[in-house]
Design a protein around this motif. Structure first.
Motif, short mmCIF file in Angstrom:
data_model
loop_
_atom_site.label_atom_id
_atom_site.label_comp_id
_atom_site.label_asym_id
_atom_site.label_seq_id
_atom_site.Cartn_x
_atom_site.Cartn_y
_atom_site.Cartn_z
N VAL A 67 1.05 -1.18 0.05
CA VAL A 67 -0.53 -0.14 0.16
C VAL A 67 0.84 1.34 -0.28
O VAL A 67 0.19 2.07 -0.13
N GLY A 68 2.12 0.88 -0.07
CA GLY A 68 2.70 2.25 0.48
C GLY A 68 4.32 2.70 -0.21
O GLY A 68 4.69 2.83 0.29
N GLU A 120 -2.40 0.04 -4.60
CA GLU A 120 -3.38 0.21 -4.24
C GLU A 120 -4.74 1.26 -4.02
O GLU A 120 -5.10 1.26 -3.46
N SER A 121 -4.65 2.59 -4.76
CA SER A 121 -4.91 3.62 -4.34
C SER A 121 -4.95 4.09 -5.63
O SER A 121 -3.62 4.09 -6.64
N LYS A 136 -14.18 -4.46 3.51
CA LYS A 136 -13.97 -2.97 4.13
C LYS A 136 -12.67 -2.22 4.75
O LYS A 136 -12.68 -1.27 4.13
N GLY A 137 -13.36 -2.64 5.79
CA GLY A 137 -12.41 -1.58 6.84
C GLY A 137 -10.91 -2.27 6.75
O GLY A 137 -10.11 -1.32 7.77
N ASN A 138 -10.33 -3.12 5.67
CA ASN A 138 -8.84 -3.41 6.43
C ASN A 138 -8.37 -2.33 5.09
O ASN A 138 -8.92 -1.30 4.34
N LYS A 139 -7.05 -1.98 4.99
CA LYS A 139 -6.61 -0.48 4.55
C LYS A 139 -5.83 -0.81 2.69
O LYS A 139 -5.55 -0.42 1.92
N PHE A 140 -6.55 -2.00 2.65
CA PHE A 140 -6.01 -2.85 1.44
C PHE A 140 -6.43 -2.83 0.32
O PHE A 140 -7.97 -2.55 0.17
N THR A 154 -7.46 -9.37 5.16
CA THR A 154 -7.25 -7.85 4.37
C THR A 154 -8.12 -7.69 3.19
O THR A 154 -8.01 -6.57 2.69
N ASN A 168 -10.33 -4.74 -2.96
CA ASN A 168 -11.02 -5.10 -2.04
C ASN A 168 -12.23 -5.66 -2.05
O ASN A 168 -13.61 -5.42 -2.61
#
Ligand code: LLP
Length: 428
Positions: free
Chosen positions: A116-117, A137-138, A179-183, A176, A163
């Motif tokens: 993600v980063g 991922e974003s 919905k609540g996951n950062k991925f 992972t 996701n």
């Protein structure tokens, strides 16, 4: 409860067995290995890793598929070399992992970059090395990657990690796909994000990616996630975006303690049936397994330092600790613990603990053992997420590692010394 197994292969561990009252891996007796190289000592079976890889390959027979070993599970060079020589691709999450893959003889053009980063520096190094695909991922990452690629006069191949909002039914820390996951990007925003990716100058949209969690022991969540991913592939096709591959991530569980995950070939038989039924049988598949390739190929040998009877609990204090084997402390994970040379005598119930100054430093609770100081124990299923997550907490050097290949034992990492730990530090 953890009664010693006195003959034959250990359950679920065909490459580890009791032979003449001694624990063996492939053709190597483990007690002399521990005496020679010291403890704690990680020992891995090459045959076990290759057998695990073979199970996936059987599952994909006759298909266009690429297996990308998830380096984070065990990033030791000797382990990566086994997979590189077997023709595996790799899944990385940092430039450090990419440098390791290349140092072990792996190919950047068969390596995909997840996470993600990712920073601009990492993107540019990965592009320069010729990475096969970025799993993005974003939206923000898409913009940055396009800019970095354009600046370098290149185009970056991308998959968007979606996701699917499917419950992997595993430990919350390693789930992972909810919905609540950062991925990943939300399923209902994926189409719009793909359209953005398609419009950016530095990107080539090549695939779709999904990873719902780790230590998954049922086929159901995978099948659900696949349907959700294929729904998107349909929607993308309808909007004119054709994909070359579907990357279905990793996550298949292993047997730690009477866990019964599907075998890799059986799981893929079911998934491929779904893919075929939806008309995507010709699409290239990629997967990113980590734990299921190395987890049960490894164990950690440790020596009993003291036994300490107590009014509430008996403690078996060993020389391995949470810094070497962090999974029990982090996830309350269960690892079988078996004696290397089983003794005959009364069994006592012990908490097996390390020397680190934390109550969380335990390796196994309420284990039935017959042990004395100086005995060797083997912590099983320690090939994945142990050495790669090991730390120097309490200024403990990280263990040595051995790769067993038939009757040969190769030292693949020396024990870390205190001088190694202090390298790079400066006094005022
Ligand atoms: N692909 C992605 C994007 C991942 O995040 C992971 C694992 C994998 C593949 C490989 O998953 P595997 O096949 O190994 O389940 N430290 C935890 C596990 C963390 C997993 C992180 N991601 C543990 O010890 O259980």
């Amino acid at each position: 409860m953890n009664a010693p197994v006195l003959a034959g292969p250990l359950p679920g561990q065909p490459f580890i067995h009791q032979h003449d009252g001694q624990l063996r891996m492939e053709k190597i007796d483990l007690a002399p290995l521990a005496r020679r190289y010291g403890t704690p000592l990680f020992v891995y079976s090459k045959a076990s890793m290759l057998a695990a890889l073979e199970a996936y390959r059987r599952g994909f027979a006759g298909r266009s598929a690429q297996i990308c070993y998830a380096v984070k599970a065990n990033s030791s060079l000797g382990v990566l070399q086994v997979f590189a020589q077997a023709g595996c691709g790799f899944d990385i999450v940092s430039i450090g992992e990419l440098e390791r893959v290349m140092a072990a003889g792996g190919r950047a053009d068969q390596t995909i970059f997840s996470g993600v980063g990712k920073t601009a520096l990492e993107m540019s190094r990965a592009l320069q090395a010729g990475i096969a695909c970025f799993n993005v991922e974003s939206q923000a990452e898409l913009h940055l990657l396009s800019a970095v690629a354009s600046d370098a006069g290149r185009r970056a191949a991308v998959s968007v990690r979606v996701n699917p909002d499917v419950d992997a039914r595993t430990h919350p820390y390693i789930s992972t796909g909810l919905k609540g996951n950062k991925f990943g990007v939300a399923h209902d925003q994926a189409l719009q994000i793909y359209q953005l990716a398609h419009s950016l100058p530095g990107l080539d949209v090549v695939g779709i990616d999904c990873h719902i969690g780790s230590q998954i022991t049922q086929a159901g969540p995978y099948l659900d996630a696949m349907e959700r991913v294929l729904d998107l592939v349909d929607a993308l096709k309808n909007s004119g975006i054709l994909l070359q591959h579907i990357d279905f991530g990793g996550g298949l569980g292993i047997n730690y303690n009477q866990d019964t995950p599907p075998a890799a070939d059986e799981l893929w038989r079911q998934l491929l049936a779904r893919i075929d039924a939806r008309g995507y049988g010709q699409c290239k598949l990629m997967i990113e397994p980590g734990r299921s390739l190395v987890g049960n190929a490894g164990l950690c040998l440790t020596e009993v330092v003291y036994t300490k009877p107590g009014s509430h609990k008996n403690f078996c204090i060993v020389d391995a600790a949470m810094n070497d084997l962090p999974r029990p402390a982090m996830y309350e994970a269960f690892h079988q613990i078996v004696p290397v040379t089983p003794r005959h005598g009364p069994m006592l119930t012990y908490d097996v603990v390390g020397p680190v100054c934390e109550s969380g430093d335990w390796l196994g609770r309420d284990r039935s053992l017959c042990v004395q100081s100086g005995d060797l124990l083997a912590v099983l299923s320690a090939g994945a997420y142990c050495m790669s997550m090991a730390s120097n907490y309490n200024s403990r050097g990280r263990p040595a590692e051995i790769l067993v290949d038939g009757a040969q034992a190769h030292l693949i990492r020396e024990r870390e010394t205190t001088a190694d730990q202090m390298r790079g530090e400066r006094l005022l």
